[in-house]
Design an enzyme around this catalytic site. Structure first.
Site, PDB file in Angstrom:
ATOM      1  N   GLU A  64     -27.002  60.114  35.600  1.00 45.11           N
ATOM      2  CA  GLU A  64     -27.478  61.275  34.851  1.00 45.11           C
ATOM      3  C   GLU A  64     -28.915  61.571  35.241  1.00 45.11           C
ATOM      4  O   GLU A  64     -29.514  60.867  36.072  1.00 45.11           O
ATOM      5  CB  GLU A  64     -27.325  61.030  33.343  1.00 45.11           C
ATOM      6  CG  GLU A  64     -25.863  60.870  32.921  1.00 45.11           C
ATOM      7  CD  GLU A  64     -25.667  60.697  31.433  1.00 45.11           C
ATOM      8  OE1 GLU A  64     -26.634  60.871  30.680  1.00 45.11           O
ATOM      9  OE2 GLU A  64     -24.540  60.363  31.020  1.00 45.11           O
ATOM     10  N   HIS A 106     -32.338  68.867  24.024  1.00 52.01           N
ATOM     11  CA  HIS A 106     -31.327  68.804  25.078  1.00 52.01           C
ATOM     12  C   HIS A 106     -31.211  70.174  25.736  1.00 52.01           C
ATOM     13  O   HIS A 106     -31.139  71.187  25.048  1.00 52.01           O
ATOM     14  CB  HIS A 106     -29.979  68.358  24.516  1.00 52.01           C
ATOM     15  CG  HIS A 106     -29.050  67.834  25.558  1.00 52.01           C
ATOM     16  ND1 HIS A 106     -28.403  68.647  26.454  1.00 52.01           N
ATOM     17  CD2 HIS A 106     -28.667  66.566  25.865  1.00 52.01           C
ATOM     18  CE1 HIS A 106     -27.661  67.910  27.259  1.00 52.01           C
ATOM     19  NE2 HIS A 106     -27.808  66.643  26.924  1.00 52.01           N
ATOM     20  N   ARG A 138     -37.344  60.579  26.472  1.00 47.77           N
ATOM     21  CA  ARG A 138     -36.294  59.573  26.642  1.00 47.77           C
ATOM     22  C   ARG A 138     -35.490  59.799  27.914  1.00 47.77           C
ATOM     23  O   ARG A 138     -35.063  60.921  28.204  1.00 47.77           O
ATOM     24  CB  ARG A 138     -35.353  59.584  25.435  1.00 47.77           C
ATOM     25  CG  ARG A 138     -34.174  58.629  25.580  1.00 47.77           C
ATOM     26  CD  ARG A 138     -33.356  58.570  24.322  1.00 47.77           C
ATOM     27  NE  ARG A 138     -32.651  59.805  24.028  1.00 47.77           N
ATOM     28  CZ  ARG A 138     -31.464  60.126  24.525  1.00 47.77           C
ATOM     29  NH1 ARG A 138     -30.870  59.331  25.391  1.00 47.77           N
ATOM     30  NH2 ARG A 138     -30.880  61.251  24.179  1.00 47.77           N
TER      31      ARG A 138
END
Length: 493
Positions: free
Chosen positions: A110, A224, A363
């Site tokens: 990812e 996100h 993060r």
């Protein structure tokens, strides 16, 4: 010892199982039904399985890079070295991670990871698989479970936390213990657009603040980049971009490459800001093009996303789908040492409610489930000691500004959420943050004492909002997820 764990995501379930395995009398208190919260919604996987060209050191390097220089190297070192044991433990507890024809774990990649090191379960249903397995273990254990109980406050005696006060069935009840482990998750419901479920109202952080615990890094909120922009917010996993999907504008241009060499696989804060700016400039949502992956692979690798997008009228194997950023994860929280101890004796924290130092200012993808498992276990293993080693100053020290005589629109949760989205969200200005902070303080000053669940949640949201806005105003430079736009008055000066 009597141990209370508050929260039933992966951090809380792991902590409760470890505490019970250690022989402690363990009570798990959860806001809704056991196994709720963000964990069962997690589409991404768990980072920490290393192939022949990968290593814990490389995982640590990627984590530190994503954290924009704000991560604690010691916490990151624990994360990457304890991770293998926790993933093995999840497998032993019944989590069926995806494997290839030879029985080897399938590893995905990812954004901001340099290697494929992420395991998934059920394609894009990793969190649900983890939650089911751990919930089953809890039900078959000696752990006492109290469901549908809202954390109202922590109980203190002689400077130590010795239990909790809960609201259940309209009545407040006190539960006493030798130690309390907070695993209540984040505060995504501070924002008008979020991937978090309705219960993510910052209850644990608020209770910790009221108990005098240190908190830090609340200004670092991860948004996100790819949430389906049709109907209720539904996250489109970063793993879709890891499989080759592209973000495109109205002309089909892959615009993220204009701001970062890694394009769609740049750190989340970079991608989210690029998406927000492009959508604003063209006056319509950007689109995620996954057509090159193919219908069969999309259905196999992302069965949940495939089902939901089709239910909402999109065939994403044939057409790009509209996406938008949304509040997703809080990097800051209750400050802990490397074993989950907070600044208040008897109080521990793990998971999104905690600020372990792992995530820094941003993060790294698929580190959240790993961090919750690693530090949930460490907190449970450390409940017999009250030693605390952190030197980070509490953000609560800045919650002392005066309240001007403002003509403020009356409080509602929706008004707070839109205020935070507009001024303490993805793109911030110091003027906007300051205005939001004044409004929040006025709302708090006028709020009556809470009695119902909704009123307690609103009070918690307001307290955490004040702490978050205060922290954002105190940080005068952009770093990671805390991004300050040029003030309008200064543009062109």
């Amino acid at each position: 010892m009597n141990v209370i764990v508050v929260g039933s995501g992966i951090a809380g379930l792991t902590a409760a199982l470890h505490a019970a395995d250690a022989g402690h009398r363990t009570t798990l208190v959860t806001k809704d039904a056991l196994g709720g919260g963000c964990t069962p919604l997690a589409q991404g996987g768990v980072a920490g399985v290393y192939g022949p060209d990968d290593s814990p050191a490389l995982h640590a390097s990627d984590t530190l890079a994503a954290g924009a220089g704000w991560s604690d190297p010691a916490a990151v070192d624990i994360l990457v070295h304890d991770g293998s044991a926790r993933i093995a433990e999840l497998i032993a507890r019944g989590v069926a991670f995806d494997r290839d024809a030879n029985g080897m774990l399938l590893l995905g990649r990812e954004a901001a990871h340099t290697h494929a090191r992420i395991v998934h379960a059920g394609g894009d249903a990793t969190g649900a698989a983890i939650s089911r397995a751990l919930v089953a273990k809890v039900w078959s254990s000696s752990i006492e479970v109290i469901e549908h109980a809202l954390l109202v406050d922590l109980l203190a005696h002689d400077g130590s936390v010795r239990g909790i006060r809960i609201l259940r069935g309209g009545a407040c009840t006190e539960i006493h213990a030798d130690a309390v482990i907070l695993a209540t998750g984040g505060a995504g419901r501070l924002f008008a657009h979020t991937t978090n479920p309705p219960g993510a109202t910052g209850d644990g952080i608020a209770a910790a603040l009221r108990a005098g615990a240190m908190v830090a890094d609340l200004e670092f909120v991860q948004f996100h980049p790819t949430v389906l922009d049709a109907g209720e917010p539904f996250l489109i996993s970063e793993a879709v971009r890891g499989e080759g999907a592209a973000l495109i504008d109205d002309e089909g241009r892959r615009f993220v490459f204009e701001v970062h060499a890694d394009g769609e696989l740049a750190p989340r804060d970079v991608v989210a800001r690029a998406v927000a700016r492009q959508a604003a400039s063209q006056g319509s949502p950007v689109r995620l093009d996954a057509t090159m992956i193919g219908a069969s692979r999309l259905a196999e690798r992302f069965p949940t996303i495939d089902r939901v997008t089709r239910e909402r009228g999109f065939d994403w194997s044939r057409e790009p789908i509209p996406v938008t950023p949304a509040a997703h994860y809080l990097m800051g929280g209750v400050v802990t040492d490397l074993d989950g101890r907070t600044s208040v004796p008897g109080l521990f924290a793990a998971g999104e409610v905690a600020r372990t130092g792992v995530h820094g200012a941003n993060r790294l993808a698929s580190n959240s489930l790993l961090e919750a498992a690693v530090f949930g276990a460490r907190a449970a293993d450390a409940v017999t000691s009250s030693l605390f080693r952190s030197r980070i100053m509490p953000v609560s020290a800045v919650l002392s500004g005066g309240i001007r005589d403002l003509n403020v629109v009356g409080f509602s949760r929706s008004a707070l959420q839109h205020l935070m989205w507009d001024h303490v969200g993805l793109l911030r200005t110091r003027t906007g943050i300051a205005e939001a902070l004044e409004t929040i303080r006025a709302w708090r000053a006028a709020a009556p004492a809470p009695t119902t669940r909704t009123e307690h949640e609103d009070a918690d949201l307001l307290l955490v909002a004040e702490a978050m806005a205060s922290a954002a105003l105190a940080r005068t430079e952009s770093v990671g997820a805390h991004h300050l736009e040029l003030e309008p008055a200064l543009i062109g000066a």
